[in-house]
Design an enzyme around this catalytic site. Structure first.
Site, short mmCIF file in Angstrom:
data_model
loop_
_atom_site.label_atom_id
_atom_site.label_comp_id
_atom_site.label_asym_id
_atom_site.label_seq_id
_atom_site.Cartn_x
_atom_site.Cartn_y
_atom_site.Cartn_z
N HIS A 96 0.84 -1.20 0.00
CA HIS A 96 0.00 0.00 0.00
C HIS A 96 0.87 1.25 0.00
O HIS A 96 1.26 1.73 1.06
CB HIS A 96 -0.90 0.00 1.23
CG HIS A 96 -1.75 -1.23 1.32
ND1 HIS A 96 -1.26 -2.45 1.73
CD2 HIS A 96 -3.07 -1.43 1.05
CE1 HIS A 96 -2.24 -3.35 1.71
NE2 HIS A 96 -3.34 -2.76 1.29
N HIS A 122 -2.45 -1.22 7.07
CA HIS A 122 -2.01 -1.46 5.69
C HIS A 122 -0.90 -0.49 5.28
O HIS A 122 -0.12 -0.78 4.38
CB HIS A 122 -3.19 -1.39 4.71
CG HIS A 122 -3.96 -0.11 4.77
ND1 HIS A 122 -4.95 0.11 5.70
CD2 HIS A 122 -3.88 1.03 4.04
CE1 HIS A 122 -5.46 1.33 5.53
NE2 HIS A 122 -4.82 1.91 4.53
N GLY A 152 -4.19 -4.03 11.40
CA GLY A 152 -4.50 -4.53 10.06
C GLY A 152 -6.00 -4.72 9.98
O GLY A 152 -6.65 -4.18 9.08
N PRO A 153 -6.58 -5.45 10.94
CA PRO A 153 -8.04 -5.48 11.02
C PRO A 153 -8.50 -4.07 11.46
O PRO A 153 -8.25 -3.66 12.59
CB PRO A 153 -8.33 -6.53 12.10
CG PRO A 153 -7.07 -7.34 12.20
CD PRO A 153 -5.96 -6.37 11.92
N ASP A 208 -10.10 6.09 7.10
CA ASP A 208 -11.56 6.03 7.00
C ASP A 208 -12.09 4.70 7.51
O ASP A 208 -13.17 4.63 8.11
CB ASP A 208 -12.00 6.21 5.54
CG ASP A 208 -11.58 7.57 4.99
OD1 ASP A 208 -11.99 8.58 5.56
OD2 ASP A 208 -10.80 7.59 4.00
N GLU A 245 -18.69 -4.95 23.79
CA GLU A 245 -17.82 -6.12 23.92
C GLU A 245 -16.61 -6.06 22.99
O GLU A 245 -15.52 -6.49 23.34
CB GLU A 245 -18.60 -7.41 23.64
CG GLU A 245 -19.73 -7.70 24.62
CD GLU A 245 -21.02 -6.96 24.27
OE1 GLU A 245 -21.06 -6.24 23.24
OE2 GLU A 245 -22.01 -7.10 25.02
N HIS A 304 -22.37 -18.12 31.79
CA HIS A 304 -23.55 -18.61 31.06
C HIS A 304 -23.04 -19.41 29.86
O HIS A 304 -23.30 -19.09 28.71
CB HIS A 304 -24.47 -17.46 30.65
CG HIS A 304 -25.00 -16.66 31.81
ND1 HIS A 304 -24.18 -16.05 32.73
CD2 HIS A 304 -26.27 -16.40 32.21
CE1 HIS A 304 -24.92 -15.43 33.65
NE2 HIS A 304 -26.18 -15.64 33.36
N HIS A 320 -29.32 -16.81 23.53
CA HIS A 320 -28.38 -16.66 24.64
C HIS A 320 -27.64 -17.94 24.98
O HIS A 320 -26.93 -18.00 25.97
CB HIS A 320 -29.12 -16.15 25.89
CG HIS A 320 -29.42 -14.68 25.84
ND1 HIS A 320 -30.06 -14.09 24.77
CD2 HIS A 320 -29.13 -13.67 26.71
CE1 HIS A 320 -30.17 -12.79 25.00
NE2 HIS A 320 -29.61 -12.51 26.15
C1 LIG Z 1 -11.82 -5.16 9.43
C2 LIG Z 1 -11.21 -4.97 8.08
N1 LIG Z 1 -12.02 -5.01 6.99
C3 LIG Z 1 -11.49 -4.89 5.76
C4 LIG Z 1 -10.16 -4.72 5.57
C5 LIG Z 1 -9.55 -4.65 4.19
N2 LIG Z 1 -9.09 -3.28 3.92
C6 LIG Z 1 -7.82 -2.94 4.07
S1 LIG Z 1 -7.55 -1.31 3.76
C7 LIG Z 1 -9.16 -1.07 3.40
C8 LIG Z 1 -9.64 0.30 3.01
C9 LIG Z 1 -9.27 1.25 4.08
O1 LIG Z 1 -9.60 2.55 3.75
P1 LIG Z 1 -8.93 3.67 4.60
O2 LIG Z 1 -8.93 3.30 6.02
O3 LIG Z 1 -9.57 4.94 4.23
O4 LIG Z 1 -7.43 3.63 4.16
P2 LIG Z 1 -6.73 4.44 2.97
O5 LIG Z 1 -7.01 3.72 1.71
O6 LIG Z 1 -7.27 5.80 2.97
O7 LIG Z 1 -5.32 4.33 3.38
C10 LIG Z 1 -9.89 -2.24 3.54
C11 LIG Z 1 -11.34 -2.35 3.27
C12 LIG Z 1 -9.35 -4.69 6.74
N3 LIG Z 1 -8.03 -4.56 6.68
N4 LIG Z 1 -9.92 -4.79 7.96
MG LIG Z 2 -9.10 6.65 3.33
#
Ligand SMILES: Cc1ncc(C[n+]2csc(CCOP(=O)(O)OP(=O)(O)O)c2C)c(N)n1
Ligand SMILES: [Mg+2]
Length: 687
Positions: A29, A69, A130-131, A171, A429, A478, A490
């Site tokens: 990226h 990323h 990353g997530p 974003d 949670e 539970h 539940h």
């Molecule tokens: C929970 C999750 N869902 C999907 C992705 C896959 N993913 C990686 S970057 C991205 C777009 C992110 O957009 P933004 O945060 O605006 O980053 P930018 O492109 O502006 O750097 C997605 C959908 C991820 N890494 N984590």
């Molecule tokens: Mg963005």
């Protein structure tokens, strides 16, 4: 070189290292590092108190890259500031954490510049990201921890903990729900040590955010109660520095900085487009970008003369001085407050204080018994008194989870009382999971709690805790159909199987109160593994340990609880949690019928799998093929212990809404069903 020139050269070095690494790896990226290089430069070289020589200095400012990323930002800055490597034993290794060679091998096997920031793999990474959304939420846990640490350990003239947390996000982090949960709690808690910088570039993978994300984010953060600032140009490093200064002076609330940026900055064809997000720019475009930066077009992985020196004179000098000052302060502190200093040192190494398991309860045999959650509550209250930095809470289910710390002085963690040991996560949670991780990354020993069914809502963070090797604890109550009338929404079914599938996670489902104690005793001694406890809502008989084996067998994951006289059983009954006492009842009935059975209590598959083959074979002898497993959960996976011919009494559907007794009958969790299954097993083999 003027200060401005040095800054520009350094920023363009971050950018071009990212561009070259992605190009070489043929994946990654580049666009966001190109846009955010000035932010990272400013934060690190001008603002943060961080000594590259000692990336685990306890009072360092934390930097979290939630938009993971954009990892090349981190690899570039860790390299250029020459952050040193540290191993899992907290020893300094005497070489840089990320070398230029690692960056050349970005995303390749064993490179210290992997695809996303990996805590534990690369020194200087504060948390795995990353997530999307996890990083921002985790940073809230770091901020909670700083407040707690400052409250407990700072003394007049001794600001042992006064660090801040800087978090960068995109974003995606703003769209993900976990970020909202965490932002809401951060404002409630008045975490003025926390700053999030949002990369407002209007771009995600599918294109412009006009197709998905048109809310007023700044207004949302104002509504939460954050201090909201805006920097209109991501290249304006003086404005960035000014905004970060305002953050540091702001009291009583966290700071949110909207940073307007252009993804792929400098790229004539990809600037401001999603094409700059997640793929190499291409050789031709790389040349054009480098020309735009005034960079030699054919140079690759270039770190121009003066760049390392510039960082050494900035963060290097400031960080070293800050750490040296702190080290002197800490020596004086140790003189004056030796016990507190020892606590800090033990905590940093994830050691437990002497007497940590003092006064843990021992429960006497009782056919009526006590609920797993109640036994857990007693243990938690003892541990929290024995271990100063052991703390936690529930996602609004404290009274039900029995996780509330009720001893004198436990207190609630609130803005005015940051020394409280009861965390109230609210009904959040997912954020709770991440916050627990953030506290653990700050070396506290935290726990979180909710109903076992809602472990799903925290699962992404539990997974990351395991990946990061954090010794966090989840007390989930539970654990099966015990809350009968609440019905199938539940009643967990697949949860044990799904958590058992996470590599390295310790999942424990204790059978009675003494197994609960032993489960905590085991879990507390883990330094690099998270644990989930699945605890019953309903009372479970407390087994007579004079008659049956000691509960300390929990530490082996599974143990022979009751056996045929003289051993050598013909049939084995394996169970966990509430089904163990049913298995014991069945065992007694079988004995009365002259059938030789063994009961294996198996609170944890994971722990059992780590025992020697010899031990495992002694518990489950290879020549005893007549086997019945009983567990009020999905049968998925039990074949591994009962074998292809064994029988599993478990759940094949969701549960139902009814009193527990009726559910046990409907779904076959009764001693006579187990007896019948055992006899059928023996019959099959006799035939
Ligand atoms: C929970 C999750 N869902 C999907 C992705 C896959 N993913 C990686 S970057 C991205 C777009 C992110 O957009 P933004 O945060 O605006 O980053 P930018 O492109 O502006 O750097 C997605 C959908 C991820 N890494 N984590
Ligand atoms: Mg963005």
């Amino acid at each position: 070189m003027s200060k401005e020139q040095a800054a520009e050269l350094s920023i363009n070095t971050i950018r071009t290292l990212a561009i070259d690494a992605v190009q070489q790896a043929k994946s990654g990226h580049p666009g966001t590092p190109m846009a955010l290089a000035p932010l990272v430069y400013t934060t690190w070289n001008r603002v943060m108190n961080f000594d590259p020589q000692d990336p685990i200095w306890p009072n360092r400012d934390r930097f979290v890259l939630s938009n993971g990323h954009a990892s090349m930002l981190l690899w570039s800055i860790l390299h250029l500031t020459q952050v040193q490597a540290v191993n899992a034993e907290y020893e300094r290794l005497g070489h840089p954490s990320v070398t230029l060679d690692d960056i050349r091998r970005f995303r390749q096997l064993d490179s210290k510049a992997p695809g996303h920031p990996e805590y534990h793999w690369v020194s200087g990474v504060e948390t795995t990201t990353g997530p999307l959304g996890q990083g921002v939420a985790t940073s809230v846990g770091m901020a909670v921890a700083q407040k707690w640490l400052a409250n407990r350990y700072n003394r007049p003239g001794f600001d042992i903990f006064d660090y801040k947390i800087y978090t960068v996000c995109g974003d995606g982090c703003m769209m993900e729900g976990v970020g909202s949960e965490a932002a809401s709690l951060a404002a409630h808690l008045g975490l003025d040590n926390l700053c999030w910088v949002w990369d407002n570039n209007h771009i995600t993978i599918e294109g412009n955010t006009s197709i998905t994300f048109t809310e007023d984010v700044a207004a949302r953060f104002v509504a939460y109660g954050w201090n909201v600032l805006r920097v209109g140009d991501a290249n304006d490093i003086d404005s960035i520095e000014h905004a970060l200064d305002i953050f540091r002076q702001t009291k009583g609330r966290p700071t949110f900085i909207v940073l307007d940026s252009h993804i792929g900055y400098g790229s004539p064809h990809k600037h401001d487009t999603s094409a700059a997000h997640g793929e190499p720019l291409g050789d031709d475009e790389v040349r054009l970008v480098k020309r735009a930066y005034g960079w030699p077009e054919d140079a690759k992985f270039l770190v121009p003369d003066g760049v390392y020196d510039h960082f050494a004179a900035g963060i290097g000098k400031r960080g070293r001085e800050a750490r040296q000052k702190w080290t002197e302060l800490f020596s004086a502190y140790r003189e004056k407050y030796p016990e507190l200093a020892t606590e800090i040192e033990q905590m940093q190494k994830r050691e437990l204080p002497a007497g940590w398991d003092r006064n843990l309860p021992v429960f006497s045999a009782d056919p009526k018994g006590i609920a797993g959650r109640d036994a857990s509550g007693k243990v938690l209250n003892m541990l929290a008194q024995n271990i100063p930095w052991f703390l936690g809470g529930s996602a609004d289910l404290g009274p039900s989870n029995k996780t509330t710390l009720t001893y004198d002085g436990a207190g609630d963690f609130q803005p005015a009382t940051p020394g409280g040991k009861n965390l109230h996560y609210g009904i959040r949670e997912h954020a709770m999971g991440a916050i627990v991780n953030g506290m653990s990354l700050s070396k506290l020993r935290p726990f979180g709690a909710t109903f076992f069914i809602f472990s799903d809502y925290a699962r992404p963070a539990i997974r990351l805790a395991t990946l990061m090797e954090l010794p966090v604890i989840f007390a989930f109550t539970h654990d099966a159909m015990g809350d009968g009338e609440d019905g199938p929404t539940h009643q967990p079914v697949e949860h044990l199987a799904s958590l058992r599938a996470i590599p390295g996670l310790v999942t424990l489902r204790p059978a009675d109160a003494n197994e609960v104690v032993e489960a905590y005793r085991y879990v507390l001694q883990l330094r690099h593994q998270p644990a989930v406890l699945a605890l019953s809502r309903q009372v479970l008989p407390t087994l007579d340990r004079n008659k049956y084996a000691a509960a300390s067998g929990v530490s082996k994951g599974a143990y022979v609880l009751a056996d045929a006289p003289g051993g050598k059983p013909d049939v084995i009954l394996i169970a966990s949690g509430s089904e163990v006492s049913l298995a014991v009842e069945a065992h007694e009935k079988l004995r009365a019928d002259g059938i030789r059975s063994r009961v294996v209590s198996m609170p944890s598959w994971d722990i059992f799998e780590h025992q020697t083959q010899e031990y495992r074979d002694s518990v489950l002898p290879l020549d005893v093929l007549a086997r019945v497993a009983i567990e009020q959960a999905s049968t998925f996976g039990w074949e591994r212990y009962v074998g292809p011919t064994g029988r599993v009494i478990g759940m094949h559907t969701f549960g139902a809404s009814a009193p527990l007794k009726e559910l046990q009958k409907k779904f076959g969790f009764e001693p006579y069903e187990i007896v019948a299954a055992a006899k059928e097993q023996l019959g099959r083999r006799a035939a």
